[in-house]
Design a protein around this motif. Structure first.
Motif, short mmCIF file in Angstrom:
data_model
loop_
_atom_site.label_atom_id
_atom_site.label_comp_id
_atom_site.label_asym_id
_atom_site.label_seq_id
_atom_site.Cartn_x
_atom_site.Cartn_y
_atom_site.Cartn_z
N PHE A 72 0.82 -1.20 0.00
CA PHE A 72 0.00 0.00 0.00
C PHE A 72 0.86 1.26 0.00
CE2 PHE A 72 -3.38 2.83 0.81
CZ PHE A 72 -3.03 3.65 1.87
N LEU A 73 0.48 2.22 -0.88
CA LEU A 73 1.17 3.50 -0.93
C LEU A 73 0.27 4.65 -0.47
CD1 LEU A 73 3.01 3.21 -4.40
CD2 LEU A 73 4.03 3.03 -2.11
N PHE A 74 -0.85 4.86 -1.19
CA PHE A 74 -1.70 6.02 -0.93
C PHE A 74 -3.18 5.66 -1.10
CE2 PHE A 74 1.84 8.83 -1.08
CZ PHE A 74 2.60 8.53 -2.20
N THR A 75 -4.03 6.43 -0.41
CA THR A 75 -5.45 6.47 -0.67
C THR A 75 -5.84 7.92 -0.93
OG1 THR A 75 -5.80 4.73 0.96
CG2 THR A 75 -7.74 5.83 0.13
N LEU A 76 -6.62 8.15 -1.99
CA LEU A 76 -7.16 9.47 -2.31
C LEU A 76 -8.67 9.35 -2.35
CD1 LEU A 76 -4.68 10.22 -5.24
CD2 LEU A 76 -4.59 11.23 -2.95
N TYR A 77 -9.36 10.36 -1.82
CA TYR A 77 -10.81 10.25 -1.69
C TYR A 77 -11.57 11.25 -2.54
CZ TYR A 77 -10.04 7.09 2.21
OH TYR A 77 -9.65 6.03 3.00
N SER A 78 -10.99 12.44 -2.80
CA SER A 78 -11.77 13.45 -3.51
C SER A 78 -10.87 14.22 -4.47
CB SER A 78 -12.42 14.40 -2.51
OG SER A 78 -11.46 14.98 -1.67
N ALA A 79 -11.51 14.75 -5.53
CA ALA A 79 -10.79 15.50 -6.55
C ALA A 79 -10.04 16.66 -5.91
CB ALA A 79 -11.77 16.00 -7.61
N GLY A 80 -8.80 16.84 -6.34
CA GLY A 80 -7.97 17.89 -5.79
C GLY A 80 -7.05 17.44 -4.67
N GLU A 81 -7.30 16.24 -4.17
CA GLU A 81 -6.48 15.73 -3.07
C GLU A 81 -5.11 15.29 -3.58
OE1 GLU A 81 -8.45 12.65 -0.94
OE2 GLU A 81 -6.94 12.54 0.66
N GLU A 82 -4.08 15.50 -2.76
CA GLU A 82 -2.72 15.08 -3.08
C GLU A 82 -2.11 14.40 -1.87
OE1 GLU A 82 -1.52 18.74 -6.17
OE2 GLU A 82 -0.41 18.44 -4.31
N LYS A 83 -1.27 13.39 -2.11
CA LYS A 83 -0.54 12.72 -1.04
C LYS A 83 0.91 12.55 -1.51
CE LYS A 83 -3.95 11.45 1.91
NZ LYS A 83 -4.58 10.12 1.89
N GLU A 84 1.85 12.65 -0.58
CA GLU A 84 3.27 12.51 -0.92
C GLU A 84 3.95 11.53 0.01
OE1 GLU A 84 4.14 17.12 -1.58
OE2 GLU A 84 5.86 15.87 -2.09
N LYS A 85 4.93 10.82 -0.56
CA LYS A 85 5.76 9.92 0.22
C LYS A 85 7.10 9.81 -0.48
CE LYS A 85 5.91 5.14 1.94
NZ LYS A 85 5.19 3.85 1.97
N GLU A 86 8.13 10.36 0.12
CA GLU A 86 9.47 10.34 -0.44
C GLU A 86 9.44 10.92 -1.86
OE1 GLU A 86 11.13 6.59 2.20
OE2 GLU A 86 11.03 6.40 0.02
N ARG A 87 9.79 10.15 -2.87
CA ARG A 87 9.86 10.66 -4.24
C ARG A 87 8.54 10.53 -5.00
NH1 ARG A 87 14.22 8.00 -2.88
NH2 ARG A 87 13.48 6.00 -3.70
#
Lengths: 114, 108
Positions: free
Chosen positions: B46-61
């Motif tokens: 698992f890396l990321f979960t996104l729920y809504s338009a416009g959302e951003e998530k970051e992890k390292e590179r």
């Protein structure tokens, strides 16, 4: 903490044999999922448990496939009278309803039917 | 019918060469979009979960973004250890519907 574990990691079966694949989910995770992954493809849903209740088995490809989770923790996927088309990686995942529904996968069992 | 399409199928980069992976989806009532990394012989991580338009998530590179029709996984200055297959999935009721993945190779 310990992740999802699966056993065996590899299984070779002769066509027509029955096999049983085991999944130990993350402790405390109420939801458990089984997926099938063919070579070069994404995982495909097979079935889903919440605690001991099997709430969705719409992805099981035939009545030769059967899954159970009798005490709401360990689960077993059983395939009866295996066929060559059953050869695939079988992945187990678990999730906690308090963790944004992220599903955490085990290493998979690679099944080869000869 | 709910569909998840990932592109490209395979991508080769030189170390340090930034790029993006695409995941387009058609699903009614998106309840979550997930990114996973899968190494050969292993289960998806698992890396990321996104729920809504416009959302951003970051992890390292890695940075994942979401619009109403697609998601992007941006890889900045990748290293050889970023080589893997990246899987995108949407949540339909309780099950994940996966794309076929993008196989990323980063050469040193």
């Amino acid at each position: 903490g310990a992740g999802v574990s699966q056993s065996p990691r590899y299984k070779v079966a002769k066509r027509g044999q029955d096999v049983a694949l085991r999944c130990d989910p993350i402790s405390g995770h109420v939801s458990l999922f089984w997926y099938q992954q063919a070579l070069g493809q994404g995982p495909e849903f097979l079935t889903y448990f919440q605690n001991e209740a099997q709430l969705d088995k719409s992805g099981l490809p035939s009545d030769r496939f059967f899954a159970e989770r009798p005490e709401g923790s360990v689960s077993t996927l059983k395939i009866q009278r295996t066929q060559q088309e059953d050869s695939a990686v079988y992945l187990c995942a678990s999730s906690s309803t308090t963790m944004g529904r992220a599903q955490y996968f085990g290493p998979g069992t690679r099944l080869l039917v000869l | 019918e709910d569909q998840v399409t990932q592109s490209p199928e395979a991508l080769r980069l030189q170390e340090g060469e930034s790029s993006s992976l695409n995941c387009s989806y058609t699903v009614s009532g998106l309840r979550g979009l997930f990114w996973y990394r899968q190494d050969p012989g292993k289960g998806p991580e698992f890396l990321f979960t996104l729920y809504s338009a416009g959302e951003e998530k970051e992890k390292e590179r890695l940075k994942a973004t979401l619009t109403k029709k697609e998601s992007f996984l941006h890889i900045t200055a990748p290293k050889p250890e970023d080589s893997a297959t990246y899987l995108c999935a949407v949540l339909k009721v309780e099950k994940l519907v996966f794309g076929k993945g993008t196989k990323l190779t980063v050469n040193p």
